[in-house]
Design a protein around this motif. Structure first.
Motif, short mmCIF file in Angstrom:
data_model
loop_
_atom_site.label_atom_id
_atom_site.label_comp_id
_atom_site.label_asym_id
_atom_site.label_seq_id
_atom_site.Cartn_x
_atom_site.Cartn_y
_atom_site.Cartn_z
N GLY A 22 0.78 -1.22 0.00
CA GLY A 22 0.00 0.00 0.00
C GLY A 22 0.81 1.28 0.00
N LEU A 23 2.14 1.17 -0.05
CA LEU A 23 3.01 2.33 -0.07
C LEU A 23 3.50 2.59 -1.48
N PRO A 24 3.59 3.86 -1.88
CA PRO A 24 4.23 4.16 -3.16
C PRO A 24 5.73 3.95 -3.04
N SER A 25 6.40 3.79 -4.16
CA SER A 25 7.85 3.75 -4.10
C SER A 25 8.37 5.13 -3.73
N PHE A 26 9.60 5.18 -3.26
CA PHE A 26 10.18 6.47 -2.89
C PHE A 26 10.27 7.38 -4.12
N SER A 27 10.60 6.81 -5.27
CA SER A 27 10.68 7.62 -6.50
C SER A 27 9.31 8.19 -6.87
N GLN A 28 8.27 7.37 -6.77
CA GLN A 28 6.92 7.87 -7.04
C GLN A 28 6.54 8.99 -6.09
N LEU A 29 6.91 8.82 -4.82
CA LEU A 29 6.60 9.86 -3.84
C LEU A 29 7.30 11.16 -4.20
N LEU A 30 8.58 11.10 -4.55
CA LEU A 30 9.30 12.31 -4.91
C LEU A 30 8.64 13.00 -6.10
N GLN A 31 8.26 12.23 -7.10
CA GLN A 31 7.63 12.82 -8.29
C GLN A 31 6.29 13.44 -7.95
N ALA A 32 5.51 12.77 -7.08
CA ALA A 32 4.19 13.31 -6.71
C ALA A 32 4.34 14.60 -5.91
N VAL A 33 5.30 14.64 -5.00
CA VAL A 33 5.49 15.86 -4.21
C VAL A 33 5.98 16.99 -5.09
N ASP A 34 6.91 16.69 -6.00
CA ASP A 34 7.40 17.73 -6.91
C ASP A 34 6.26 18.25 -7.79
N ASP A 35 5.42 17.35 -8.27
CA ASP A 35 4.29 17.78 -9.09
C ASP A 35 3.35 18.68 -8.30
N ALA A 36 3.07 18.30 -7.07
CA ALA A 36 2.20 19.14 -6.24
C ALA A 36 2.82 20.50 -5.99
N TRP A 37 4.13 20.52 -5.76
CA TRP A 37 4.82 21.78 -5.46
C TRP A 37 4.80 22.71 -6.68
N THR A 38 5.00 22.17 -7.86
CA THR A 38 5.09 23.01 -9.04
C THR A 38 3.73 23.31 -9.67
N GLN A 39 2.78 22.38 -9.55
CA GLN A 39 1.50 22.55 -10.24
C GLN A 39 0.36 22.95 -9.32
N ARG A 40 0.44 22.62 -8.04
CA ARG A 40 -0.67 22.88 -7.12
C ARG A 40 -0.12 23.51 -5.83
N ARG A 41 0.64 24.59 -6.00
CA ARG A 41 1.30 25.21 -4.85
C ARG A 41 0.30 25.67 -3.80
N GLY A 42 -0.86 26.10 -4.24
CA GLY A 42 -1.85 26.56 -3.27
C GLY A 42 -2.29 25.44 -2.35
N ASP A 43 -2.46 24.24 -2.89
CA ASP A 43 -2.84 23.10 -2.06
C ASP A 43 -1.75 22.77 -1.05
N VAL A 44 -0.49 22.84 -1.52
CA VAL A 44 0.63 22.56 -0.63
C VAL A 44 0.68 23.58 0.50
N THR A 45 0.55 24.84 0.16
CA THR A 45 0.60 25.89 1.18
C THR A 45 -0.53 25.74 2.18
N GLU A 46 -1.72 25.42 1.67
CA GLU A 46 -2.86 25.22 2.57
C GLU A 46 -2.61 24.05 3.51
N SER A 47 -2.05 22.95 2.97
CA SER A 47 -1.75 21.79 3.82
C SER A 47 -0.71 22.14 4.88
N ALA A 48 0.33 22.88 4.48
CA ALA A 48 1.36 23.27 5.43
C ALA A 48 0.79 24.15 6.53
N ASP A 49 -0.08 25.09 6.14
CA ASP A 49 -0.68 25.97 7.15
C ASP A 49 -1.57 25.18 8.10
#
Length: 680
Positions: A130-157
């Motif tokens: 049920g866990l993604p690979s570490f490479s998949q995780l890195l790609q998903a986080v990078d995609d969120a950071w570059t394409q959905r920054r507002g969602d990331v900022t909201e989650s961080a807040d």
């Protein structure tokens, strides 16, 4: 090839110095780089003896392809949790909030301001369980950071607000009363495993702080239930694979409920705490089995964890190093097959030892190997000692687990207290000398002229990280144990420096303590939450350890300020005693000492007088919870530096002992047997 970690002091960070990952140490430069590049921070937290940290490093951080992607899209920060428990504590809360559990390796993704927006623990190289690979995780986080920054900022807040709003359990009106401690014992009894000892199911950790509470509760009340729980747990742990039957010392935890298969790393803090527990169990019961564990565990500490500078190293790894390029093997140093026994012992002794130590043809561990257990006492003790020695010598050439040789102040304080008490009670001066040497190192290298502690040192060089609350409290505890055993007032003075620092820089105006000093709290962490936790983990919480040291110091000095601070700190344990006694054992043990007084014993007599030694030993053998003891020579002006000794004199020219409880003193006695009865 090496990265920035090549200049680190931490053995854990140095393990990653040759990774293709461009690691940074935690600090302003790393976060400035993340802001400059406008990329997230990958925070990876672990420690040198962590098996799954090594696995993830081998699978992912040593992979050139993974490292290249990581370096291109993140600033990678590696943290040794043992060096920076404050960083670990705050971000572990985000892991627990997001996943419902925690552990190491810890993997967290942060904004350049240090706010977490996603976190987890171990991630495999390919998707599984049920866990993604570490490479998949890195790609998903990078995609969120570059394409959905507002969602990331909201989650961080959102996570930052949740961490900033973490509320403590509501404290009681005062320290736990006797009825509350009785209720804690009843709660523990309901969770006790009567077959294997300990509490709950697998994985099962040594409940060191709870055992101390149970022994103290029995001593104060005479209730047989807590003693039975402590005895059963101590016996089962010492007979299982958790305990090193050949070399002494305990592994970190058992993966099963019966203490058969350990997670093989050996930590200084576990062995210091358990050495003290088994010493106190022996003091209570005169158990030969407890005495065996005390002698073997003290021997392990001095033989395998002592550093050249006189301190104690942090841990031994779970894994044995690789042979001929193979991967490291967990537990390989400790496990045996029947064939290996025969190679060393011959057929007759091997058959006898295999039955005694539960080494089976199918194995109790992996690949047909067995951990060594001692389900029953050997029918031939002499034969056992000979066989044990042969097996111990035979495993010495095996590739030995790595040693994390950094000296952590708090854990060395625990070792000082344990070795000092055990050495005095078992008449082993070498153990006391080792405790004094470690304490000397802490003063010389970790404590500055302002009374501030450095958390770690290595190879005689102090590190740059400020001590946290547990460092101040546990080192003070160790120094106060040396006052009891050696009578040297200098240790009381050093303890006072540390505890005054606790009161000045760690006190929470709302009650209790913060885990970091007001002048040493990382600004990024402070923006989330200043670390603060009254519950025990693998070691006593800094909060409860501070309460214990403050209480003992007040008994030595009569200081109302330190006594009141201890009482205030214990108010939280009035609630924890009812709700979660398994995670509040040290605070409950301190509460037992408070209810018992603690008893104060001042022995006055010349050092070379045999009668003085008899009185001192009788005082140290007292099982009264948290008893405070000091012996001093009436002709030594330095003795007056310990207020408990002031205005005490010999009686009729003979050494005398004075026993006081709650500001009331009994008549002095010159007879050791009479003193034992007074303390009984």
């Amino acid at each position: 090839m090496s990265n920035r970690l090549r200049d680190a002091r931490s053995p854990y960070l140095l393990q990653h110095a040759d990774n293709p990952v461009d690691w940074w140490e935690w600090g302003d430069e790393a976060f400035a780089e993340a802001r400059r590049r406008d990329v997230p921070v990958l925070l990876s937290v672990g420690y040198a003896a962590c098996h799954w940290c090594h696995v993830m490093a081998h699978e992912s951080f040593e992979d050139e392809r993974v490292a290249a992607y990581l370096n291109a899209h993140f600033v990678a920060v590696k943290v040794d949790r043992e060096e920076r428990p404050d960083v670990d504590a705050v971000y572990m809360e985000s892991v627990q909030a997001l996943t419902g559990q925690g552990g190491w390796p810890m993997t967290a993704f942060l904004t350049p301001e240090g706010k977490p927006f996603y976190a987890g623990t171990y991630f495999p190289p390919q998707p599984r369980h049920g866990l993604p690979s570490f490479s998949q995780l890195l790609q998903a986080v990078d995609d969120a950071w570059t394409q959905r920054r507002g969602d990331v900022t909201e989650s961080a807040d959102r996570i930052g607000q949740a961490l900033g709003g973490v509320a403590q359990v509501a404290a009681g009106d005062g320290p736990p009363a006797a009825a509350r401690l009785d209720a804690a014992v009843a709660r523990l009894a309901a969770e006790f495993d009567p077959a294997a000892g300990g509490f709950g199911g697998a994985p099962k950790f040594p409940p060191s702080m709870v055992l101390e509470f149970l022994l103290r509760h029995h001593a104060r009340t005479g209730d047989p239930r807590p003693l039975a729980m402590a005895e059963t747990t101590c016996e089962r742990m010492a007979r299982g694979g958790l305990y090193d039957q050949l070399g002494g010392g305990f592994a970190r935890y058992s993966v099963d409920a019966g203490w058969v298969v350990p997670h093989f790393e050996k930590m200084l803090y576990d062995n210091a705490l358990l050495l003290r527990v088994y010493t106190h169990l022996w003091r209570t019961t005169a158990s030969a089995a407890a005495a065996r564990v005390v002698r073997e565990t003290a021997g392990f500490l001095l033989r395998e964890l002592r550093t050249a500078e006189g301190g104690f190293a942090s841990s031994l790894d779970a894994d044995s190093p690789p042979v001929a390029g193979a991967a490291p093997v967990e537990g390989a140093f400790y496990v045996w097959t029947p064939d290996q026994l025969r190679e060393v012992l011959g057929d007759d002794d091997a058959s006898w030892a295999g039955e005694l130590l539960a080494v089976t043809p199918s194995g109790t561990f992996e690949h047909g190997a067995s951990t060594l257990q001692l389900p029953r006492d050997p029918d031939d003790p002499g034969r056992w000692e000979r066989v044990r020695g042969q097996l111990f010598d035979a495993r010495l050439p095996r590739p030995a687990p790595g040693r994390d040789d950094k000296v952590v102040a708090a854990w060395n304080g625990l070792a000082v207290a344990a070795l000092a008490e055990a050495g005095a009670l078992f008449d082993e001066p070498a153990w006391v000398e080792a405790a004094v040497a470690a304490a000397d190192l802490l003063v010389r290298l970790h404590l500055d002229e302002r009374g501030r502690l450095v958390r770690v040192s290595r190879d005689g060089v102090a590190g740059g990280h400020a001590g946290v609350l547990e460092d101040y409290a546990d080192v003070a505890e160790g120094f106060l144990a040396l006052v009891a055993v050696t009578g040297d007032p200098v240790w009381l003075s050093f303890a006072e420096q540390l505890l005054d620092g606790v009161l000045a820089r760690f006190t929470d105006p709302a009650g209790g303590f913060f885990d970091t000093g007001d002048d040493a709290t990382d600004v990024r962490l402070a923006g989330l939450r200043r670390p603060q936790d009254p519950t025990d983990n693998a070691t006593p919480s800094g909060w409860s350890a501070a309460a214990g040291a403050l209480l003992a110091f007040a008994a030595y000095t009569g200081s109302a300020r330190h006594r009141d601070a201890a009482d205030d700190a214990l108010r939280i344990h009035d609630a924890l005693a009812e709700r979660a006694p398994r995670f509040a054992g040290w605070g409950l043990a301190v509460a037992e000492a408070r209810l018992a007084g603690p008893v104060e014993v001042a022995v006055v007599g010349h050092r070379d007088d045999v009668r003085t030694g008899e009185l001192h030993r009788a005082a140290l053998r007292s099982t009264s919870p948290g008893a405070v003891v000091v012996a001093g020579d009436p002709d030594d002006p330095a003795a007056a530096a310990v207020p408990l000794l002031r205005d005490r004199s010999a009686v009729g020219g003979a050494p005398a002992a004075y026993v006081c409880r709650n500001f009331v003193c009994e008549l002095p006695t010159t007879d050791a047997a009479a003193l034992a009865r007074q303390l009984g």
